[in-house]
Design a protein around this motif. Structure first.
Motif, PDB file in Angstrom:
ATOM      1  N   GLN A   1       0.867  -1.176   0.000  1.00 56.60           N
ATOM      2  CA  GLN A   1       0.000   0.000   0.000  1.00 56.60           C
ATOM      3  C   GLN A   1       0.901   1.223   0.000  1.00 56.60           C
ATOM      4  N   LEU A   2       0.824   1.987  -1.081  1.00 54.68           N
ATOM      5  CA  LEU A   2       1.796   3.053  -1.305  1.00 54.68           C
ATOM      6  C   LEU A   2       1.263   4.012  -2.363  1.00 54.68           C
ATOM      7  N   GLY A   3       1.652   5.275  -2.271  1.00 52.07           N
ATOM      8  CA  GLY A   3       1.435   6.197  -3.371  1.00 52.07           C
ATOM      9  C   GLY A   3       0.214   7.081  -3.309  1.00 52.07           C
ATOM     10  N   ASN A   4      -0.626   6.934  -2.282  1.00 51.91           N
ATOM     11  CA  ASN A   4      -1.777   7.822  -2.120  1.00 51.91           C
ATOM     12  C   ASN A   4      -1.779   8.334  -0.685  1.00 51.91           C
ATOM     13  N   PRO A   5      -1.312   9.572  -0.453  1.00 59.29           N
ATOM     14  CA  PRO A   5      -1.172  10.091   0.914  1.00 59.29           C
ATOM     15  C   PRO A   5      -2.450  10.082   1.738  1.00 59.29           C
ATOM     16  N   GLU A   6      -3.601   9.977   1.075  1.00 54.08           N
ATOM     17  CA  GLU A   6      -4.843   9.902   1.839  1.00 54.08           C
ATOM     18  C   GLU A   6      -4.927   8.597   2.617  1.00 54.08           C
ATOM     19  N   PHE A   7      -4.268   7.565   2.094  1.00 51.10           N
ATOM     20  CA  PHE A   7      -4.359   6.246   2.708  1.00 51.10           C
ATOM     21  C   PHE A   7      -3.007   5.680   3.127  1.00 51.10           C
ATOM     22  N   THR A   8      -1.935   6.407   2.868  1.00 51.72           N
ATOM     23  CA  THR A   8      -0.598   5.940   3.233  1.00 51.72           C
ATOM     24  C   THR A   8       0.162   7.065   3.938  1.00 51.72           C
ATOM     25  N   SER A   9       1.021   6.702   4.873  1.00 58.11           N
ATOM     26  CA  SER A   9       1.578   7.673   5.814  1.00 58.11           C
ATOM     27  C   SER A   9       2.920   8.274   5.429  1.00 58.11           C
ATOM     28  N   PHE A  10       3.734   7.567   4.657  1.00 52.66           N
ATOM     29  CA  PHE A  10       5.119   7.996   4.489  1.00 52.66           C
ATOM     30  C   PHE A  10       5.527   8.199   3.028  1.00 52.66           C
TER      31      PHE A  10
END
Length: 457
Positions: A199-208
């Motif tokens: 899970q990566l690449g969408n700051p709405e759902f990923t933190s870093f």
């Protein structure tokens, strides 16, 4: 370089950074002194042994300790109290905070703390964050780190043993990680995700995502700044490629697509953590504190009746590199201890910090906090510990980036990432982000010179 040449005149009175004691420390007098200390996410029990050791030498000192669990509240409280002439004597700040806020804090007494000792004691990347220079190139210690942290990979061991048994763990380079992601990702007949590889690449759902962008710049030898006053990454094709890579995992037109919108999440504030703990995601990126938080969140989810993965399947690994042949690079992000400019107890404050960074005290601290060491002489011990080893193994090649305000820069970078999802040309978004960050850089630049307070010979 005109390094500090003053003799360590009062080493018999306080601890040096090296921990060498020429005679037992004694308070100058018995006048009662109270030190106030603020930290974030740190139970007092973790650092109480250091306090007790200090108070054996200085029984006249009382330490009032307060811990916070919300970063915004923590920083707002400190800055508001400081603006009124008060605030804690000692507090913790992000490593990138010191340079731009050096006027708010007091450096260590130059007669008592040598920058050469700092360099010998602490892991390499901490020096430039905590040691600042004046116009004559004299160096001053403005902070000391009790621990460090570095971005790493967190993965579900069972998923890898089942789907990629020939390796049983994530790839060590970003290119091959894309293949891992596709193997680990499953969809039903309607195209709905049953499991995502990463899970990566969408700051709405990923933190870093913003920290990953900084890391990718470092790994591709792209300087964040052109000079002391300007952003540099906007004109480099490697920046565009790094952004494309990150957003590809959130782009439903990409073969890397693995970060859907999890509208059914029970606790949206957990972002990728809930998905990972429910077994719906095989990999996430995060820090040592992220890893530790997973076990706390498992208990909370179970109390709410949510089924989670077996904690024994949670594993960590060093962050992937661009290629296995390139020089390794990692991104470090940690807190460091500083002394308030407003304090009336500068010497006692720095004496306390000097006690806290002694090897025996930090060893006890790590036994309770499970944080990667800031001291070089404790790294060997931690490399033999499964909890520490994969994070600690990166400390030798980790780097940091200075920011005028990391929270604001993160917001700008995250917006750039969000705006670039699905875009074939992300360069306008990069240029826009760089322009906004440039506006945050003051006239003194990203590496401001501090006042010359070197004693006259």
């Amino acid at each position: 370089m005109n390094r500090f040449k003053a003799i360590f005149l009062i080493s018999i009175l306080i601890l040096s950074l090296t921990g060498c004691r020429k005679k037992p420390l004694q308070p100058v007098d018995n006048t009662p002194v109270t030190l106030t200390y603020y930290k974030l996410y740190e139970p007092e029990e973790n650092i109480r042994p250091s306090f007790m050791a200090f108070q054996k030498r200085f029984p006249n000192v009382t330490i009032n300790y307060k811990t916070f669990n919300d970063f915004d509240e923590y920083m707002e409280t400190i800055l508001n109290e400081m603006s009124e002439g008060g605030g804690p004597d000692i507090f913790s700040v992000p490593n990138s905070w010191i340079a731009q806020n050096h006027k708010k804090i007091k450096p260590a007494p130059v007669k008592d703390f040598k920058t050469e000792d700092f360099e010998n004691i602490f892991v390499g990347f901490t020096f430039n964050d905590n040691v600042l220079k004046d116009k004559e190139e004299n160096e001053y210690i403005y902070g000391v780190p009790l621990s460090t942290d570095v971005l790493g990979m967190i993965y579900n061991k069972e998923h890898f043993e089942t789907s990629i048994p020939q390796r049983g763990k994530p790839a060590n380079n970003w290119q091959q990680l894309q293949t891992d992601n596709r193997i680990l990702t499953f969809k039903d007949n309607n195209g709905n995700f049953l499991r995502s590889g990463i899970q990566l690449g969408n700051p709405e759902f990923t933190s870093f995502d913003s920290d990953l962008f900084y890391l990718k710049l470092l790994q591709n030898d792209v300087s964040f700044y052109k000079n002391n006053l300007q952003i540099n990454f906007q004109g480099d094709v490697k920046s565009s490629n790094a952004l494309t890579y990150i957003t590809s995992f959130a782009d439903n037109k990409s073969i890397n697509y693995s970060t859907p919108v999890y509208k059914q999440a029970n606790t949206p504030e957990l972002k990728e953590i809930e998905s990972f703990l429910r077994g719906k995601t095989s990999m996430i990126i995060g820090y040592n504190y992220t890893y530790q938080n997973l076990f706390k969140q498992i208990q909370l989810l179970k109390r709410n009746g949510i089924e989670t993965i077996d904690p024994s399947n949670i594993r960590i690994q060093a962050i992937p590199q661009e290629t296995i042949s390139e020089e390794k690079k990692a991104f470090a992000n940690y807190f460091t201890e500083v002394v308030n400019h407003n304090t009336k107890q500068v010497n006692y404050s720095w004496k306390l910090l000097a006690e806290m960074i002694q090897t025996p005290n930090l060893r006890k601290y790590y036994e309770k906090s499970f944080k990667p060491s800031s001291r070089r002489d404790l790294l060997a011990e931690q490399l033999n510990n499964r909890v520490f080893s994969d994070y600690v193994s990166q400390l030798g090649y980790a780097q940091t980036i200075k920011f005028t305000d990391k929270t604001k820069v993160d917001q700008i970078i995250n917006q750039m990432i969000t705006d670039s999802i699905g875009e074939t040309n992300n360069r306008p978004n990069i240029t826009k982000a760089a322009s906004k960050i440039n506006q945050l850089i003051p006239q003194s630049g990203i590496n401001p010179k501090v006042p010359n307070i070197m004693p006259k010979d």
